[in-house]
Write a protein that holds these residues in place. Structure first.
Motif, PDB file in Angstrom:
ATOM      1  N   ALA A  53       1.158  11.479  -3.050  1.00 39.43           N
ATOM      2  CA  ALA A  53      -0.107  12.233  -2.900  1.00 39.43           C
ATOM      3  C   ALA A  53      -0.175  12.999  -1.587  1.00 39.43           C
ATOM      4  O   ALA A  53      -1.111  13.740  -1.321  1.00 39.43           O
ATOM      5  CB  ALA A  53      -1.291  11.258  -3.003  1.00 39.43           C
ATOM      6  N   GLY A  54       0.830  12.781  -0.708  1.00 38.44           N
ATOM      7  CA  GLY A  54       0.816  13.455   0.587  1.00 38.44           C
ATOM      8  C   GLY A  54      -0.317  12.976   1.483  1.00 38.44           C
ATOM      9  O   GLY A  54      -0.942  13.743   2.225  1.00 38.44           O
ATOM     10  N   GLU A 103       1.340  11.015 -12.099  1.00 40.45           N
ATOM     11  CA  GLU A 103       0.405  11.994 -12.669  1.00 40.45           C
ATOM     12  C   GLU A 103      -0.583  12.441 -11.595  1.00 40.45           C
ATOM     13  O   GLU A 103      -1.560  11.766 -11.288  1.00 40.45           O
ATOM     14  CB  GLU A 103      -0.318  11.388 -13.880  1.00 40.45           C
ATOM     15  CG  GLU A 103       0.623  11.159 -15.063  1.00 40.45           C
ATOM     16  CD  GLU A 103      -0.066  10.501 -16.257  1.00 40.45           C
ATOM     17  OE1 GLU A 103       0.597  10.346 -17.293  1.00 40.45           O
ATOM     18  OE2 GLU A 103      -1.257  10.133 -16.122  1.00 40.45           O
ATOM     19  N   THR A 104      -0.283  13.611 -10.993  1.00 40.38           N
ATOM     20  CA  THR A 104      -1.092  14.062  -9.845  1.00 40.38           C
ATOM     21  C   THR A 104      -1.886  15.336 -10.155  1.00 40.38           C
ATOM     22  O   THR A 104      -2.454  15.940  -9.261  1.00 40.38           O
ATOM     23  CB  THR A 104      -0.158  14.341  -8.653  1.00 40.38           C
ATOM     24  OG1 THR A 104       0.850  15.279  -9.063  1.00 40.38           O
ATOM     25  CG2 THR A 104       0.515  13.062  -8.167  1.00 40.38           C
ATOM     26  N   GLY A 105      -1.905  15.701 -11.458  1.00 39.63           N
ATOM     27  CA  GLY A 105      -2.604  16.931 -11.833  1.00 39.63           C
ATOM     28  C   GLY A 105      -1.605  17.989 -12.245  1.00 39.63           C
ATOM     29  O   GLY A 105      -0.399  17.828 -12.050  1.00 39.63           O
ATOM     30  N   GLU A 165       2.035   2.518  -0.565  1.00 40.51           N
ATOM     31  CA  GLU A 165       2.849   3.499   0.190  1.00 40.51           C
ATOM     32  C   GLU A 165       3.548   4.487  -0.743  1.00 40.51           C
ATOM     33  O   GLU A 165       3.679   5.676  -0.423  1.00 40.51           O
ATOM     34  CB  GLU A 165       3.844   2.753   1.084  1.00 40.51           C
ATOM     35  CG  GLU A 165       3.162   2.096   2.275  1.00 40.51           C
ATOM     36  CD  GLU A 165       4.075   1.154   3.063  1.00 40.51           C
ATOM     37  OE1 GLU A 165       3.550   0.418   3.927  1.00 40.51           O
ATOM     38  OE2 GLU A 165       5.303   1.136   2.789  1.00 40.51           O
ATOM     39  N   ARG A 166       3.952   4.033  -1.929  1.00 38.31           N
ATOM     40  CA  ARG A 166       4.552   4.962  -2.907  1.00 38.31           C
ATOM     41  C   ARG A 166       3.520   5.999  -3.357  1.00 38.31           C
ATOM     42  O   ARG A 166       3.832   7.182  -3.494  1.00 38.31           O
ATOM     43  CB  ARG A 166       5.080   4.192  -4.118  1.00 38.31           C
ATOM     44  CG  ARG A 166       6.388   3.431  -3.864  1.00 38.31           C
ATOM     45  CD  ARG A 166       6.797   2.622  -5.074  1.00 38.31           C
ATOM     46  NE  ARG A 166       6.941   3.477  -6.254  1.00 38.31           N
ATOM     47  CZ  ARG A 166       6.699   3.045  -7.511  1.00 38.31           C
ATOM     48  NH1 ARG A 166       6.314   1.791  -7.726  1.00 38.31           N
ATOM     49  NH2 ARG A 166       6.849   3.862  -8.522  1.00 38.31           N
ATOM     50  N   VAL A 167       2.293   5.544  -3.567  1.00 41.38           N
ATOM     51  CA  VAL A 167       1.241   6.486  -3.971  1.00 41.38           C
ATOM     52  C   VAL A 167       0.953   7.471  -2.836  1.00 41.38           C
ATOM     53  O   VAL A 167       0.834   8.683  -3.053  1.00 41.38           O
ATOM     54  CB  VAL A 167      -0.048   5.731  -4.365  1.00 41.38           C
ATOM     55  CG1 VAL A 167      -1.188   6.717  -4.652  1.00 41.38           C
ATOM     56  CG2 VAL A 167       0.190   4.851  -5.580  1.00 41.38           C
ATOM     57  N   ALA A 206      -8.190  10.558   0.728  1.00 41.72           N
ATOM     58  CA  ALA A 206      -8.228  11.604  -0.303  1.00 41.72           C
ATOM     59  C   ALA A 206      -9.614  12.252  -0.357  1.00 41.72           C
ATOM     60  O   ALA A 206      -9.744  13.481  -0.515  1.00 41.72           O
ATOM     61  CB  ALA A 206      -7.871  11.006  -1.664  1.00 41.72           C
ATOM     62  N   LEU A 207     -10.657  11.442  -0.221  1.00 37.41           N
ATOM     63  CA  LEU A 207     -12.017  12.001  -0.217  1.00 37.41           C
ATOM     64  C   LEU A 207     -12.224  12.879   1.020  1.00 37.41           C
ATOM     65  O   LEU A 207     -12.804  13.963   0.935  1.00 37.41           O
ATOM     66  CB  LEU A 207     -13.045  10.866  -0.241  1.00 37.41           C
ATOM     67  CG  LEU A 207     -13.155  10.057  -1.546  1.00 37.41           C
ATOM     68  CD1 LEU A 207     -14.069   8.846  -1.347  1.00 37.41           C
ATOM     69  CD2 LEU A 207     -13.676  10.931  -2.688  1.00 37.41           C
ATOM     70  N   GLU A 208     -11.722  12.440   2.143  1.00 35.71           N
ATOM     71  CA  GLU A 208     -11.879  13.227   3.376  1.00 35.71           C
ATOM     72  C   GLU A 208     -11.156  14.564   3.275  1.00 35.71           C
ATOM     73  O   GLU A 208     -11.648  15.596   3.724  1.00 35.71           O
ATOM     74  CB  GLU A 208     -11.394  12.409   4.566  1.00 35.71           C
ATOM     75  CG  GLU A 208     -12.345  11.263   4.921  1.00 35.71           C
ATOM     76  CD  GLU A 208     -11.765  10.264   5.906  1.00 35.71           C
ATOM     77  OE1 GLU A 208     -10.511  10.260   6.086  1.00 35.71           O
ATOM     78  OE2 GLU A 208     -12.553   9.472   6.476  1.00 35.71           O
TER      79      GLU A 208
END
Ligand SMILES: O=C(CCC1CCCC1)NO
Ligand SMILES: [Zn+2]
Length: 369
Positions: free
Chosen positions: A367-368, A217-219, A361-363, A252-254
């Motif tokens: 998420a790229g 679930e990535t949006g 690593e899967r996440v 992700a924040l960066e």
């Protein structure tokens, strides 16, 4: 460092009753002595008391909460739901949709103060009155849906504050990091198609809500890529959480470049929590706070507001909370050594495990990152 602190005695007066715990309500006729509902005031009061006797409370800037307005609530909730809570609270009371969330007499007013307390903390940080803040509010909020109470949550405190930051304070990008052991399903639902709010949840895989928060679930729509779920395996400890922060949360924040970071600060990932099966120590929570604050200093002038969520361990909630607030305030109290001794290594696996790294690593791949 000036750290704001939101507290009100009324938070302790949300009465969740003498149920036999959220899982055992059907067993209530078979338990003597009966137990208080798992979500009661004890651990929050103990957390504040430790801040007090450690001397840290005197170094925090008190922020007085206020009742959120219906207009503020309905940026996230339906008007019908808000009215439903008000009616139940004024009358005989009731429950949320999952049979564990008590809406007792007077709950509505306390829940308004909880949501309003986080909004006031956001305003204090954005006004520059304080550098960052911890809102020790109750009831919690990250499971609350726009039209339903669940998971002990009544109003979506952090989601409502994110809307306030965007709509009223004009911020373009707000990030929400949820380190509660349970999936921040309500927060995710509120911003799932919104590219202006990055929602990140680290949680025990499939714990609560059941099967909620998968990494896929990535949006959706414009919000694709702006939801990040990290469903860590049961038993994940300090090493797994630190690796997840270093490899996923901070990158992700960066990439997102938030102007404000909100934290759904649930302390139930601790190693002795009755409603989770993770192994985070007080030192571990302190490390997560360090990593987050270091990123915030680089990305958004340190603007961080933390809102209390879950956390039920009599022993570890106070010390996990103190470890976090010490980092916010940049202060080491005399309790620090005690914190470091609590939950020593021999009581549980703290090192990052291969299967935990594999999940991370899967996440990252999805998420790229
Ligand atoms: O701490 C919580 C509450 C979780 C419980 C709600 C019902 C069973 C588990 N959510 O973050
Ligand atoms: Zn929780």
């Amino acid at each position: 460092m000036q750290t704001g602190f939101v507290w009100h005695e009324r938070y302790m007066w949300h009465n969740t009753g003498r149920a036999s715990g959220p899982f055992l309500s059907d067993a209530s006729g078979w338990m003597e002595p009966d137990i208080r509902h798992t979500e009661n005031s004890d651990t929050k009061r103990r957390f504040r008391n430790l801040l007090d006797v450690s001397g840290l409370l005197d170094q925090l800037v008190p922020i007085a909460p206020r009742a959120a307005t219906v207009e503020e609530l309905t940026r996230f909730h339906t008007a019908a739901y808000v009215e439903h809570v008000r009616e139940l609270s004024a009358g005989a009371g009731g429950e949320g949709v999952d049979g564990t969330t008590v809406i007792g007499k007077g709950t509505y007013e306390v829940a308004l103060l909880s949501a309003g307390g986080v909004i006031e903390a956001v305003d204090a940080v954005l006004d520059g009155t304080v550098d960052n803040a911890y809102a020790l509010v109750r009831p919690c909020g990250h499971h609350a849906l726009p039209d339903a109470a669940m998971g002990f949550c009544i109003f979506g405190n952090v989601a409502i504050a994110a809307h306030h930051a965007r709509v009223v304070r004009g911020l373009r990008r707000v990030a929400i990091v949820d380190w509660d052991v349970h999936h921040g399903n309500g927060t995710q639902a509120g911003f799932y198609d919104d590219p202006n709010v990055l929602t990140i949840s680290l949680h025990q895989d499939s714990c609560f809500p059941p099967e909620s928060g998968p990494l896929e679930e990535t949006g959706e729509g414009a919000g694709e890529g702006f939801n990040l779920n990290v469903p860590l395996p049961p038993g994940s400890g300090d090493g797994a959480y630190e690796a997840a922060f270093e490899q996923l949360v901070i990158p992700a924040l960066e990439r997102f470049q938030p102007e404000l970071i909100l934290v759904a600060s649930g302390l139930d990932a601790s190693a002795m929590d009755p409603l989770g099966r993770m192994m985070v120590s007080p030192k571990g929570y302190g490390r997560l706070a360090e990593l987050l604050l270091d990123a915030a200093a680089r990305l958004c002038d340190g603007r961080v507001v933390m809102a209390h969520e879950g956390g039920y361990s009599a022993e570890l909630v106070p010390f996990c909370g103190l470890a976090i607030v010490e980092r916010l305030a940049g202060v080491e109290t005399e309790v620090r050594d005690t914190i470091l001794q609590l939950f020593p290594e021999h009581m549980g696996q703290q090192q990052l495990q291969p299967h935990e790294q594999a999940l991370i690593e899967r996440v990252a791949a999805v998420a790229g990152l």
